[in-house]
Design an enzyme around this catalytic site. Structure first.
Site, mmCIF file in Angstrom:
data_model
loop_
_atom_site.group_PDB
_atom_site.id
_atom_site.type_symbol
_atom_site.label_atom_id
_atom_site.label_comp_id
_atom_site.label_asym_id
_atom_site.label_seq_id
_atom_site.Cartn_x
_atom_site.Cartn_y
_atom_site.Cartn_z
ATOM 1 N N HIS A 130 64.266 79.765 85.776
ATOM 2 C CA HIS A 130 63.043 80.433 86.246
ATOM 3 C C HIS A 130 63.368 81.704 87.025
ATOM 4 O O HIS A 130 62.528 82.202 87.773
ATOM 5 C CB HIS A 130 62.192 79.477 87.092
ATOM 6 C CG HIS A 130 61.476 78.442 86.262
ATOM 7 N ND1 HIS A 130 60.779 77.388 86.797
ATOM 8 C CD2 HIS A 130 61.347 78.315 84.917
ATOM 9 C CE1 HIS A 130 60.262 76.644 85.820
ATOM 10 N NE2 HIS A 130 60.603 77.183 84.675
ATOM 11 N N GLY A 221 64.683 65.952 91.924
ATOM 12 C CA GLY A 221 63.608 66.632 92.655
ATOM 13 C C GLY A 221 62.727 67.521 91.808
ATOM 14 O O GLY A 221 62.389 68.625 92.221
ATOM 15 N N SER A 223 59.088 67.418 89.226
ATOM 16 C CA SER A 223 58.012 66.657 88.588
ATOM 17 C C SER A 223 58.153 66.740 87.071
ATOM 18 O O SER A 223 57.578 65.925 86.355
ATOM 19 C CB SER A 223 56.647 67.210 89.021
ATOM 20 O OG SER A 223 56.577 68.594 88.713
ATOM 21 N N PRO A 248 62.109 60.722 95.389
ATOM 22 C CA PRO A 248 61.372 59.667 96.100
ATOM 23 C C PRO A 248 60.271 59.054 95.230
ATOM 24 O O PRO A 248 59.826 57.946 95.499
ATOM 25 C CB PRO A 248 60.759 60.391 97.297
ATOM 26 C CG PRO A 248 61.443 61.702 97.380
ATOM 27 C CD PRO A 248 61.966 62.031 96.025
HETATM 28 P P1 OAD Z 1 57.210 70.065 91.991
HETATM 29 O O1 OAD Z 1 56.584 70.430 93.291
HETATM 30 O O2 OAD Z 1 56.336 69.990 90.800
HETATM 31 O O3 OAD Z 1 57.964 68.663 92.117
HETATM 32 C C1 OAD Z 1 58.779 68.403 93.232
HETATM 33 C C2 OAD Z 1 59.461 67.072 93.022
HETATM 34 O O4 OAD Z 1 60.375 66.900 94.086
HETATM 35 C C3 OAD Z 1 58.533 65.853 93.026
HETATM 36 O O5 OAD Z 1 58.900 64.975 91.975
HETATM 37 C C4 OAD Z 1 58.808 65.209 94.401
HETATM 38 O O6 OAD Z 1 58.639 63.801 94.369
HETATM 39 C C5 OAD Z 1 60.267 65.578 94.574
HETATM 40 N N1 OAD Z 1 60.790 65.574 95.962
HETATM 41 C C6 OAD Z 1 60.154 65.868 97.113
HETATM 42 N N2 OAD Z 1 61.002 65.783 98.155
HETATM 43 C C7 OAD Z 1 62.209 65.431 97.651
HETATM 44 C C8 OAD Z 1 63.505 65.194 98.204
HETATM 45 N N3 OAD Z 1 63.743 65.307 99.531
HETATM 46 N N4 OAD Z 1 64.516 64.839 97.377
HETATM 47 C C9 OAD Z 1 64.303 64.719 96.031
HETATM 48 N N5 OAD Z 1 63.111 64.938 95.462
HETATM 49 C C10 OAD Z 1 62.073 65.298 96.245
HETATM 50 O O7 OAD Z 1 58.406 71.117 91.767
HETATM 51 P P2 OAD Z 1 59.168 71.469 90.413
HETATM 52 O O8 OAD Z 1 59.255 70.304 89.514
HETATM 53 O O9 OAD Z 1 60.412 72.168 90.771
HETATM 54 O O10 OAD Z 1 57.596 77.255 88.213
HETATM 55 O O11 OAD Z 1 58.180 72.523 89.771
HETATM 56 C C11 OAD Z 1 58.519 73.111 88.547
HETATM 57 C C12 OAD Z 1 57.989 74.506 88.470
HETATM 58 O O12 OAD Z 1 56.596 74.506 88.810
HETATM 59 C C13 OAD Z 1 58.584 75.478 89.449
HETATM 60 O O13 OAD Z 1 59.822 76.004 89.038
HETATM 61 C C14 OAD Z 1 57.541 76.559 89.480
HETATM 62 C C15 OAD Z 1 56.310 75.687 89.621
HETATM 63 O O14 OAD Z 1 55.142 76.248 89.178
HETATM 64 C C16 OAD Z 1 57.051 78.456 88.055
HETATM 65 O O15 OAD Z 1 56.459 79.014 88.936
HETATM 66 C C17 OAD Z 1 57.244 79.028 86.688
#
Ligand code: OAD
Length: 283
Positions: A130, A221, A223, A248
């Protein structure tokens, strides 16, 4: 079969340790959750960025342009909320554990994050699918230069002032000058991938190759709801590879789920798999 208690290494943990030891090529697929313990908010958790700034308005270049024209103060607030935590963040125990993993086994990191923390922790092979706030490119994506944390810090300070007072648009444009602007030969911008953009190249091509060649993918970490990056874990599973989720919340990506914050689970996993005695890279 899920180990849902972060305090107790369950059967999933023991199997994940075995899988890690047996793997010749590991791909780590990380998302915002891995940087949560470094103080950077995730997108979709209850206190996530998209709660305060709806993605329909802030995750597209046209939306950002509209904000710049009609609500520059609000855009300054958004950029400040994004950049301030990144400018002060340091890698946490999860980033360091992944960097350590490279010493034991052939490891590639595929990250959706734009914060540069994997590299700061010492990971060498990082695919930033990204993009990155630290890489400045032309409008068409040609690499122009790298900026440093000190540049981001300066941007954040100026954004802080641009949120309030008079001449917000002028102050905003001045604040973001190291990131965005018109130069002598081209327009510059950070190499960020927003919704509707193609993923960053060549990183995305390499990431797909990594997903084809790894025997184990650690999904940390994320979604996994944003495609096409979110297609990588199913692709590994589809060709008979192994997938372990560290989060988590169970996002359903893997055959095993290690429940808990990445900063606790990953160091424990890497220690249990390799300890200190196998510090040499396997051949
Ligand atoms: P999300 O906010 O969708 O997901 C975050 C994940 O991290 C969730 O599954 C939480 O349960 C988990 N989480 C939270 N705290 C944690 C911890 N301490 N240790 C491990 N896991 C933890 O974020 P992303 O999946 O990264 O893209 O989102 C994907 C994309 O959506 C991003 O790159 C961005 C966003 O829109 C663009 O903007 C193109």
């Amino acid at each position: 079969m899920n180990s849902a208690d972060p305090g107790e290494p369950g059967p999933d943990f023991e199997r994940a340790v075995q899988w890690l030891r047996q793997s010749r090529r590991v791909a780590v697929f990380s998302g915002a959750g891995i940087s949560a313990e470094s103080g950077i908010p995730t997108f979709r958790d209850t206190d996530g960025l998209w709660e305060r700034f709806p993605p329909a308005e802030y995750a597209y270049w046209p939306g950002l342009l509209r904000k710049m024209l009609f609500r520059p103060g609000r855009l300054a607030e958004f950029l400040h909320a994004v950049l301030e935590p990144i400018a002060v963040a340091r890698p946490n125990a999860a980033h360091h554990a992944i960097a350590r993993l490279e010493k034991h086994t052939d490891t590639t990191v595929i990250t959706q994050n734009v914060d540069g923390l994997h590299q700061e922790a010492g990971s060498l092979r990082v695919r930033e699918v990204h993009g990155s706030f630290y890489k400045i490119v032309s409008l068409r994506g040609r690499f122009l230069r790298r900026i440093g944390k000190e540049d981001l810090t300066r941007v954040v300070e100026r954004l802080g002032r641009a949120r309030r007072g008079l001449f917000k648009r002028f102050r905003l444009l001045r604040a973001v000058r190291p990131l965005v602007g018109v130069g002598l030969v081209s327009v510059r911008r950070p190499s960020l991938v927003l919704f509707g953009d193609a993923l960053a190249e060549p990183d995305w091509t390499w990431a797909q190759q990594d997903a084809e060649s790894c025997d184990l993918m650690l999904v940390v970490g994320t979604s996994g709801v944003v495609w096409p990056a979110g297609l990588l874990p199913p692709r590994v599973l589809g060709r008979g590879g192994r997938v372990v989720t560290i989060d988590p919340h169970d996002q359903g990506a893997g055959q095993l789920w290690l429940c808990g914050p990445a900063g606790e689970v990953l160091p424990r996993l890497v220690d249990a798999a390799f300890g200190d005695s196998t510090a040499e890279r396997r051949t």
